[in-house]
Design a protein around this motif. Structure first.
Motif, PDB file in Angstrom:
ATOM      1  N   ARG A   1       0.827  -1.203   0.000  1.00  0.00           N
ATOM      2  CA  ARG A   1       0.000   0.000   0.000  1.00  0.00           C
ATOM      3  C   ARG A   1       0.865   1.258   0.000  1.00  0.00           C
ATOM      4  O   ARG A   1       0.569   2.230  -0.696  1.00  0.00           O
ATOM      5  N   VAL A   2       1.946   1.246   0.770  1.00  0.00           N
ATOM      6  CA  VAL A   2       2.852   2.403   0.799  1.00  0.00           C
ATOM      7  C   VAL A   2       3.495   2.593  -0.564  1.00  0.00           C
ATOM      8  O   VAL A   2       3.576   3.719  -1.068  1.00  0.00           O
ATOM      9  N   LYS A   3       3.932   1.515  -1.186  1.00  0.00           N
ATOM     10  CA  LYS A   3       4.543   1.618  -2.513  1.00  0.00           C
ATOM     11  C   LYS A   3       3.546   2.160  -3.530  1.00  0.00           C
ATOM     12  O   LYS A   3       3.889   3.003  -4.369  1.00  0.00           O
ATOM     13  N   VAL A   4       2.307   1.699  -3.472  1.00  0.00           N
ATOM     14  CA  VAL A   4       1.265   2.196  -4.379  1.00  0.00           C
ATOM     15  C   VAL A   4       1.002   3.676  -4.101  1.00  0.00           C
ATOM     16  O   VAL A   4       0.836   4.467  -5.035  1.00  0.00           O
ATOM     17  N   ALA A   5       1.003   4.056  -2.844  1.00  0.00           N
ATOM     18  CA  ALA A   5       0.804   5.460  -2.493  1.00  0.00           C
ATOM     19  C   ALA A   5       1.915   6.323  -3.084  1.00  0.00           C
ATOM     20  O   ALA A   5       1.658   7.399  -3.636  1.00  0.00           O
ATOM     21  N   ARG A   6       3.145   5.867  -3.007  1.00  0.00           N
ATOM     22  CA  ARG A   6       4.276   6.620  -3.542  1.00  0.00           C
ATOM     23  C   ARG A   6       4.162   6.785  -5.068  1.00  0.00           C
ATOM     24  O   ARG A   6       4.370   7.869  -5.594  1.00  0.00           O
ATOM     25  N   VAL A   7       3.812   5.711  -5.757  1.00  0.00           N
ATOM     26  CA  VAL A   7       3.627   5.790  -7.212  1.00  0.00           C
ATOM     27  C   VAL A   7       2.484   6.755  -7.527  1.00  0.00           C
ATOM     28  O   VAL A   7       2.591   7.589  -8.425  1.00  0.00           O
ATOM     29  N   SER A   8       1.410   6.656  -6.778  1.00  0.00           N
ATOM     30  CA  SER A   8       0.243   7.518  -7.003  1.00  0.00           C
ATOM     31  C   SER A   8       0.606   8.983  -6.828  1.00  0.00           C
ATOM     32  O   SER A   8       0.158   9.839  -7.603  1.00  0.00           O
ATOM     33  N   GLN A   9       1.396   9.267  -5.816  1.00  0.00           N
ATOM     34  CA  GLN A   9       1.804  10.651  -5.594  1.00  0.00           C
ATOM     35  C   GLN A   9       2.716  11.142  -6.714  1.00  0.00           C
ATOM     36  O   GLN A   9       2.641  12.308  -7.108  1.00  0.00           O
ATOM     37  N   ARG A  10       3.549  10.263  -7.254  1.00  0.00           N
ATOM     38  CA  ARG A  10       4.433  10.667  -8.348  1.00  0.00           C
ATOM     39  C   ARG A  10       3.657  11.013  -9.617  1.00  0.00           C
ATOM     40  O   ARG A  10       4.125  11.802 -10.433  1.00  0.00           O
ATOM     41  N   ILE A  11       2.472  10.419  -9.798  1.00  0.00           N
ATOM     42  CA  ILE A  11       1.678  10.791 -10.976  1.00  0.00           C
ATOM     43  C   ILE A  11       0.764  11.976 -10.681  1.00  0.00           C
ATOM     44  O   ILE A  11       0.028  12.417 -11.555  1.00  0.00           O
ATOM     45  N   GLY A  12       0.838  12.490  -9.458  1.00  0.00           N
ATOM     46  CA  GLY A  12       0.142  13.727  -9.141  1.00  0.00           C
ATOM     47  C   GLY A  12      -1.064  13.624  -8.236  1.00  0.00           C
ATOM     48  O   GLY A  12      -1.720  14.638  -7.988  1.00  0.00           O
ATOM     49  N   LEU A  13      -1.391  12.447  -7.741  1.00  0.00           N
ATOM     50  CA  LEU A  13      -2.528  12.330  -6.842  1.00  0.00           C
ATOM     51  C   LEU A  13      -2.180  12.918  -5.474  1.00  0.00           C
ATOM     52  O   LEU A  13      -1.046  12.806  -5.009  1.00  0.00           O
ATOM     53  N   THR A  14      -3.157  13.539  -4.866  1.00  0.00           N
ATOM     54  CA  THR A  14      -2.987  14.034  -3.500  1.00  0.00           C
ATOM     55  C   THR A  14      -3.116  12.863  -2.536  1.00  0.00           C
ATOM     56  O   THR A  14      -3.597  11.779  -2.912  1.00  0.00           O
ATOM     57  N   VAL A  15      -2.726  13.083  -1.306  1.00  0.00           N
ATOM     58  CA  VAL A  15      -2.854  12.033  -0.298  1.00  0.00           C
ATOM     59  C   VAL A  15      -4.323  11.638  -0.139  1.00  0.00           C
ATOM     60  O   VAL A  15      -4.643  10.456  -0.014  1.00  0.00           O
ATOM     61  N   ALA A  16      -5.217  12.597  -0.186  1.00  0.00           N
ATOM     62  CA  ALA A  16      -6.649  12.293  -0.074  1.00  0.00           C
ATOM     63  C   ALA A  16      -7.123  11.438  -1.247  1.00  0.00           C
ATOM     64  O   ALA A  16      -7.921  10.510  -1.063  1.00  0.00           O
ATOM     65  N   GLU A  17      -6.642  11.734  -2.443  1.00  0.00           N
ATOM     66  CA  GLU A  17      -7.016  10.933  -3.612  1.00  0.00           C
ATOM     67  C   GLU A  17      -6.450   9.520  -3.513  1.00  0.00           C
ATOM     68  O   GLU A  17      -7.124   8.549  -3.865  1.00  0.00           O
ATOM     69  N   VAL A  18      -5.227   9.396  -3.020  1.00  0.00           N
ATOM     70  CA  VAL A  18      -4.630   8.073  -2.831  1.00  0.00           C
ATOM     71  C   VAL A  18      -5.434   7.291  -1.795  1.00  0.00           C
ATOM     72  O   VAL A  18      -5.726   6.104  -1.987  1.00  0.00           O
ATOM     73  N   ALA A  19      -5.824   7.953  -0.722  1.00  0.00           N
ATOM     74  CA  ALA A  19      -6.622   7.288   0.311  1.00  0.00           C
ATOM     75  C   ALA A  19      -7.932   6.776  -0.267  1.00  0.00           C
ATOM     76  O   ALA A  19      -8.366   5.668   0.064  1.00  0.00           O
ATOM     77  N   ALA A  20      -8.544   7.552  -1.155  1.00  0.00           N
ATOM     78  CA  ALA A  20      -9.792   7.122  -1.779  1.00  0.00           C
ATOM     79  C   ALA A  20      -9.576   5.894  -2.658  1.00  0.00           C
ATOM     80  O   ALA A  20     -10.397   4.964  -2.652  1.00  0.00           O
ATOM     81  N   VAL A  21      -8.469   5.868  -3.396  1.00  0.00           N
ATOM     82  CA  VAL A  21      -8.156   4.705  -4.239  1.00  0.00           C
ATOM     83  C   VAL A  21      -7.953   3.471  -3.362  1.00  0.00           C
ATOM     84  O   VAL A  21      -8.513   2.407  -3.629  1.00  0.00           O
ATOM     85  N   LEU A  22      -7.157   3.615  -2.308  1.00  0.00           N
ATOM     86  CA  LEU A  22      -6.862   2.468  -1.448  1.00  0.00           C
ATOM     87  C   LEU A  22      -8.063   2.042  -0.602  1.00  0.00           C
ATOM     88  O   LEU A  22      -8.160   0.883  -0.217  1.00  0.00           O
ATOM     89  N   ALA A  23      -8.979   2.971  -0.348  1.00  0.00           N
ATOM     90  CA  ALA A  23     -10.184   2.637   0.424  1.00  0.00           C
ATOM     91  C   ALA A  23     -11.069   1.642  -0.326  1.00  0.00           C
ATOM     92  O   ALA A  23     -11.851   0.920   0.287  1.00  0.00           O
ATOM     93  N   GLU A  24     -10.924   1.602  -1.635  1.00  0.00           N
ATOM     94  CA  GLU A  24     -11.709   0.674  -2.454  1.00  0.00           C
ATOM     95  C   GLU A  24     -11.240  -0.775  -2.299  1.00  0.00           C
ATOM     96  O   GLU A  24     -11.952  -1.699  -2.664  1.00  0.00           O
ATOM     97  N   LEU A  25     -10.025  -0.955  -1.786  1.00  0.00           N
ATOM     98  CA  LEU A  25      -9.495  -2.310  -1.614  1.00  0.00           C
ATOM     99  C   LEU A  25     -10.112  -2.995  -0.403  1.00  0.00           C
ATOM    100  O   LEU A  25     -10.312  -2.357   0.631  1.00  0.00           O
ATOM    101  N   PRO A  26     -10.362  -4.292  -0.504  1.00  0.00           N
ATOM    102  CA  PRO A  26     -10.805  -5.027   0.685  1.00  0.00           C
ATOM    103  C   PRO A  26      -9.648  -5.162   1.673  1.00  0.00           C
ATOM    104  O   PRO A  26      -8.489  -4.875   1.329  1.00  0.00           O
ATOM    105  N   SER A  27      -9.922  -5.597   2.877  1.00  0.00           N
ATOM    106  CA  SER A  27      -8.876  -5.712   3.892  1.00  0.00           C
ATOM    107  C   SER A  27      -7.818  -6.744   3.530  1.00  0.00           C
ATOM    108  O   SER A  27      -6.685  -6.659   3.988  1.00  0.00           O
ATOM    109  N   ASP A  28      -8.165  -7.720   2.725  1.00  0.00           N
ATOM    110  CA  ASP A  28      -7.208  -8.737   2.290  1.00  0.00           C
ATOM    111  C   ASP A  28      -7.247  -8.806   0.761  1.00  0.00           C
ATOM    112  O   ASP A  28      -7.829  -9.715   0.183  1.00  0.00           O
TER     113      ASP A  28
END
Length: 121
Positions: free
Chosen positions: A54-81
């Motif tokens: 998740r941290v690695k995906v967040a870093r890639v997401s930020q490099r393409i310009g997503l804000t932390v809030a936008e990254v959180a929204a993307v990752l919120a769509e994932l199930p817990s496992d």
């Protein structure tokens, strides 16, 4: 990479090492809801096995310009496992977002290259 029993969870340091970021970044992502943790009886954070991913995906997401809030929204769509298919959907969404942003940048570059004064664009 540090090996740890999944039942024990990963420490901040282990997530940091596995994801290639500083421990402060792990705490930052936790504070902003990108990764979640539980507290031990000794009040230490423990993260699930997908925290480093998740941290690695967040870093890639930020490099393409997503804000932390936008990254959180993307990752919120994932199930817990998350399954590989779940990660595939995140991948596809990020690729589409990156392509859209590149298209927008190309449009802006064309406007800048048009010869018009900046205040007239």
């Amino acid at each position: 990479m540090v090996e740890v029993k999944v039942a024990d969870g990963l420490t901040v340091g282990q997530v940091a090492e596995a994801s290639g970021v500083a421990a402060s970044a792990v705490r930052f992502y936790g504070q902003h809801g990108l990764i979640s943790s539980v507290r031990t009886s000794g009040n230490q954070r423990r993260f699930g096995p997908d925290a480093a991913c998740r941290v690695k995906v967040a870093r890639v997401s930020q490099r393409i310009g997503l804000t932390v809030a936008e990254v959180a929204a993307v990752l919120a769509e994932l199930p817990s496992d998350p399954t590989p298919a779940d990660w595939g959907r995140v991948h596809d969404a990020l690729v589409a977002e990156a392509e859209a942003r590149i298209g927008d940048l190309r449009t802006q570059l064309q406007l800048l290259s048009s010869g018009e004064l900046l205040c007239q664009l």
